[in-house]
Write a protein that holds these residues in place. Sequence first.
Motif: not given
Length: 348
Positions: A309-329
């Motif tokens: 459960n803790i890993i699932e919560k952390g991965m949901l947060s990491l996925d959100k951060v990775e979306v921003l890291l992959r975002k391009k103009d």
Amino acid sequence: MNWIKNRTLRRLWIKKNPQLAAILMVGWFSSLCTFLLSLMVGSFFDINYQEGISKTLLLEKFGIRIQDISLFFGVFLSVILLKFSLDFFERKSINYSAEHMVSRLTTDLFSKQIHWSTELFSEVPFGKYLLRYSGDMQAIRNMLVTGIFRGIRDAVFLLTGFLVLLWLNPVWTLTVVGMALILLPAFFFLDRNQTPLILEKRNSKSNLLNLVTESFGSHALIRENKLIDRSIRRFKRKKSRVLTANLQYRKSESLRQSLITILSPLLIFSLLLLIYFSPGMSTPGELLAFLLVLSALTPAIRNVIKAPNIIEKGMLSLDKVEVLLRKKDRKRRKSISEPVLIPLPKEA
């Protein structure tokens, strides 16, 4: 198990911390000290009260026999100090590792966003990004320390304890494991149902923080145009959504935590029930040794159940951060993908 394949974790945590295996080994030895301390409590009764119930049965099977009370207290204190040293080293090392990982990820995210064009940055109100730097980073840290690392450490410790229990009494061990397997699907079901609740809880909180940021940034304009009541109504609507999402999540989490608290008593219940209907299959010393080992494993069982459960919560947060890291103009992508047209000279 999607965290194993995650490139960000491998790049910023695993590759940057080659000592993780050594820290894991230290944590395992620390868990064994807890196991040994539990058994030595039973040894005290044999030494001090001379009851002859053989509470030291398991220690003697490992070749440890203490008959002098002074030696007992010396060994007991030594194990306590060893447990303290190992536990301190493990906690400090893994927490330092997680903090450095979060620091690297936060720096990468800020550097990426600060290079965005004005058009790209304005696509989403910046208030919605604030949660990435606070709540999401904390969830990622918890995933690294409590979810992944301690989950693996306690799983290895459980395997060790399972082998010891199997050595003591295979029938009792299979009974306890069977009861645990019966309860396991309930936790899988609750974990699966919690995922959308966690997403709704975080999204509603992010929207509320964005509204607060926008409202405070336009405080003078709101007062000037007499929009105070409208702003309060908007805030109450979003706050109501946050409250509803939090209550639904807390209900599910309360049920999950309550099941965890009764797990150990249910395992002992199944064992005692078997012994009652099968008298004469063991001695009091064997039963006591088995229960001492099982009680030492109880915290590890709880941690292993909590870890997914803790890993699932952390991965949901990491996925959100990775979306921003992959975002391009968009303009940059367009300029790279489209050919440059060179005008031809006009004919004379």
